[in-house]
Scaffold this motif. Structure first.
Motif, PDB file in Angstrom:
ATOM      1  N   SER A 255       0.770  -1.207   0.058  1.00 20.64           N
ATOM      2  CA  SER A 255       0.102   0.016   0.132  1.00 20.64           C
ATOM      3  C   SER A 255       0.749   1.188   0.093  1.00 20.64           C
ATOM      4  CB  SER A 255      -1.079  -0.030   1.117  1.00 20.64           C
ATOM      5  OG  SER A 255      -1.546   1.245   1.262  1.00 20.64           O
ATOM      6  N   VAL A 256       0.556   2.256  -1.130  1.00 25.20           N
ATOM      7  CA  VAL A 256       1.693   3.320  -1.301  1.00 25.20           C
ATOM      8  C   VAL A 256       0.778   4.528  -0.943  1.00 25.20           C
ATOM      9  CG1 VAL A 256       2.998   4.386  -2.865  1.00 25.20           C
ATOM     10  CG2 VAL A 256       2.931   1.904  -2.781  1.00 25.20           C
ATOM     11  N   GLU A 257       1.246   5.390  -0.069  1.00 27.29           N
ATOM     12  CA  GLU A 257       0.672   6.509   0.317  1.00 27.29           C
ATOM     13  C   GLU A 257       1.417   7.655  -0.274  1.00 27.29           C
ATOM     14  OE1 GLU A 257      -0.399   7.080   4.253  1.00 27.29           O
ATOM     15  OE2 GLU A 257      -1.704   5.331   4.352  1.00 27.29           O
ATOM     16  N   LEU A 258       0.885   8.808  -0.910  1.00 29.27           N
ATOM     17  CA  LEU A 258       1.668   9.975  -1.723  1.00 29.27           C
ATOM     18  C   LEU A 258       1.300  11.320  -0.953  1.00 29.27           C
ATOM     19  CD1 LEU A 258       1.035   8.672  -5.322  1.00 29.27           C
ATOM     20  CD2 LEU A 258       3.151   8.271  -3.743  1.00 29.27           C
ATOM     21  N   LEU A 259       2.248  12.143  -1.251  1.00 31.43           N
ATOM     22  CA  LEU A 259       1.949  13.416  -1.045  1.00 31.43           C
ATOM     23  C   LEU A 259       1.497  14.311  -2.311  1.00 31.43           C
ATOM     24  CD1 LEU A 259       4.881  14.365   1.270  1.00 31.43           C
ATOM     25  CD2 LEU A 259       2.708  14.270   2.054  1.00 31.43           C
ATOM     26  N   PRO A 260       0.822  15.409  -2.234  1.00 31.44           N
ATOM     27  CA  PRO A 260       0.375  16.085  -3.370  1.00 31.44           C
ATOM     28  C   PRO A 260       1.317  16.284  -4.370  1.00 31.44           C
ATOM     29  CG  PRO A 260      -0.517  17.140  -1.380  1.00 31.44           C
ATOM     30  CD  PRO A 260       0.420  16.453  -1.049  1.00 31.44           C
ATOM     31  N   ASP A 261       2.513  16.369  -4.054  1.00 33.11           N
ATOM     32  CA  ASP A 261       3.918  16.282  -5.147  1.00 33.11           C
ATOM     33  C   ASP A 261       4.317  15.231  -5.695  1.00 33.11           C
ATOM     34  OD1 ASP A 261       5.144  15.301  -2.935  1.00 33.11           O
ATOM     35  OD2 ASP A 261       6.770  16.951  -2.752  1.00 33.11           O
ATOM     36  N   GLY A 262       3.646  14.072  -5.254  1.00 34.30           N
ATOM     37  CA  GLY A 262       4.007  12.761  -5.883  1.00 34.30           C
ATOM     38  C   GLY A 262       5.067  11.983  -5.021  1.00 34.30           C
TER      39      GLY A 262
ATOM     40  N   THR B 152      -6.648  13.575 -13.867  1.00 32.87           N
ATOM     41  CA  THR B 152      -7.255  14.988 -13.589  1.00 32.87           C
ATOM     42  C   THR B 152      -6.386  16.068 -13.335  1.00 32.87           C
ATOM     43  OG1 THR B 152      -6.957  14.014 -11.235  1.00 32.87           O
ATOM     44  CG2 THR B 152      -9.124  13.560 -12.707  1.00 32.87           C
ATOM     45  N   GLY B 153      -5.008  15.960 -13.293  1.00 33.40           N
ATOM     46  CA  GLY B 153      -3.978  16.862 -12.889  1.00 33.40           C
ATOM     47  C   GLY B 153      -3.673  16.462 -11.420  1.00 33.40           C
ATOM     48  N   THR B 154      -3.910  15.929 -10.639  1.00 26.94           N
ATOM     49  CA  THR B 154      -3.546  15.598  -9.320  1.00 26.94           C
ATOM     50  C   THR B 154      -3.164  14.286  -9.101  1.00 26.94           C
ATOM     51  OG1 THR B 154      -5.853  14.855  -8.739  1.00 26.94           O
ATOM     52  CG2 THR B 154      -5.461  17.121  -8.449  1.00 26.94           C
ATOM     53  N   VAL B 155      -2.214  14.179  -8.039  1.00 26.65           N
ATOM     54  CA  VAL B 155      -1.662  12.770  -7.715  1.00 26.65           C
ATOM     55  C   VAL B 155      -2.557  12.025  -6.766  1.00 26.65           C
ATOM     56  CG1 VAL B 155       0.412  11.776  -6.553  1.00 26.65           C
ATOM     57  CG2 VAL B 155       0.749  13.926  -7.874  1.00 26.65           C
ATOM     58  N   PRO B 156      -2.941  11.033  -7.082  1.00 25.40           N
ATOM     59  CA  PRO B 156      -4.017  10.271  -6.057  1.00 25.40           C
ATOM     60  C   PRO B 156      -3.144   9.972  -4.788  1.00 25.40           C
ATOM     61  CG  PRO B 156      -2.619   8.718  -7.758  1.00 25.40           C
ATOM     62  CD  PRO B 156      -2.393  10.152  -7.910  1.00 25.40           C
ATOM     63  N   PRO B 157      -3.851  10.157  -3.609  1.00 22.05           N
ATOM     64  CA  PRO B 157      -3.473  10.180  -2.272  1.00 22.05           C
ATOM     65  C   PRO B 157      -2.779   8.828  -1.928  1.00 22.05           C
ATOM     66  CG  PRO B 157      -5.799   9.873  -2.460  1.00 22.05           C
ATOM     67  CD  PRO B 157      -5.478  10.240  -3.674  1.00 22.05           C
ATOM     68  N   SER B 158      -3.329   7.711  -2.440  1.00 19.34           N
ATOM     69  CA  SER B 158      -2.805   6.203  -2.492  1.00 19.34           C
ATOM     70  C   SER B 158      -3.111   5.177  -3.568  1.00 19.34           C
ATOM     71  CB  SER B 158      -3.290   5.719  -0.999  1.00 19.34           C
ATOM     72  OG  SER B 158      -4.648   5.674  -1.221  1.00 19.34           O
TER      73      SER B 158
END
Length: 281
Positions: A223-230, A266-272
């Motif tokens: 399970s990978v969790e990301l920040l808005p900058d990827g 959508t131009g956004t990084v998915p949260p996870s």
């Protein structure tokens, strides 16, 4: 007188000598009397004196003085000193009965206060220890509940992953025999292009030689969790092991090396998202 002639009395020869001898005797007598009186004052001593006739032509022999009496040696008797007189007690040093009672009362009060303080300290210590035990038990219970909740969340995630695999028609990159699939857990789970893109990057960064003796094709899930900058918010969390520790570590390093991750359509990084990687195709 009839012519009778007067003749002088003839001078008796030795008369002057006799007078001188008499004087000497008297002086000796006085001396003995004086010595005798002195002896009388010190110790009773008998004294004898002879009276010489002035006609005596020759002096009598000088009497010999009797020996002085030897003083008797009396035994020395040690006198026992009388017992010392009892010391008079000064009136100010005598404690009055009421003062003695007051002192005893204060002593008992001080002892009781000390015992009460010790009891209070002991009770406070026991109370603190009981509170510490209660807090530790609550923390342990909370940690246990959190662990159980995490396990339930992991089970739900794996169930969702298996359901997605069953519904998957496209989106998995089976070419190349890598067996890698990426599925977002956000609102863009239908973005097949993003899943292919991420899976390809992770597959290219995975360095592992599959052993010929490997039985089956077990998958490892992270399970990978990301920040808005990827970039990675936290370290990837393993949901399922493949049973091959070397392969699991290789996939973990590949996920970390792939960051930062790109944005979706959508131009956004998915949260996870969840990564499922198999050693064989």
């Amino acid at each position: 007188m009839n012519g009778a002639a007067l003749h002088p009395i003839p001078h008796e020869p030795g008369k002057g000598r006799a007078i001188a001898l008499a004087l000497v005797v008297h002086l000796a007598l006085l001396t003995f009397l004086w010595v005798g009186v002195r002896w009388q004052s010190e110790a009773p001593v008998a004294a004898e004196a002879e009276i010489w006739d002035i006609q005596t032509r020759e002096a009598a022999p000088k009497p010999v003085a009797p020996p002085e009496p030897v003083a008797e040696t009396k035994p020395v008797v040690k006198e026992t000193p009388p017992p010392p007189a009892p010391r008079a007690v000064q009136p100010e040093t005598v404690a009055k009965p009421d003062i003695a009672l007051e002192r005893e009362k204060k002593r008992k009060e001080a002892a009781q206060k000390k015992a009460d303080d010790a009891k209070r300290v002991k009770e406070e210590t026991l109370a603190r220890e009981a509170e510490d035990r209660r807090i530790k038990q609550e923390k342990a219970k909370a940690a246990k509940n959190n662990k159980r909740a995490q396990e339930l969340a992991d089970q739900k995630a794996r169930a969702a992953l298996r359901a997605d695999e069953m519904r998957r028609i496209a989106g998995s990159t089976g070419s190349g025999g890598s067996g890698t699939a990426a599925r977002s857990t956000g609102n863009n789970r239908s973005d097949v292009a993003y899943a292919q893109k991420v899976s390809a990057k992770i597959r290219s960064n995975t360095a592992f030689n599959v052993p010929q003796s490997l039985n089956g094709n077990p998958a490892v899930e992270y399970s990978v969790e990301l920040l808005p900058d990827g970039s990675l918010r936290t370290a990837p969390r393993k949901l399922k092991s493949s049973g091959v520790s070397g392969f699991d570590e290789a996939v973990l390093r590949a996920i970390e090396k792939t960051a930062p991750y790109p944005a979706d359509r959508t131009g956004t990084v998915p949260p996870s998202f969840i990564v499922s990687h198999k050693p064989k195709g």
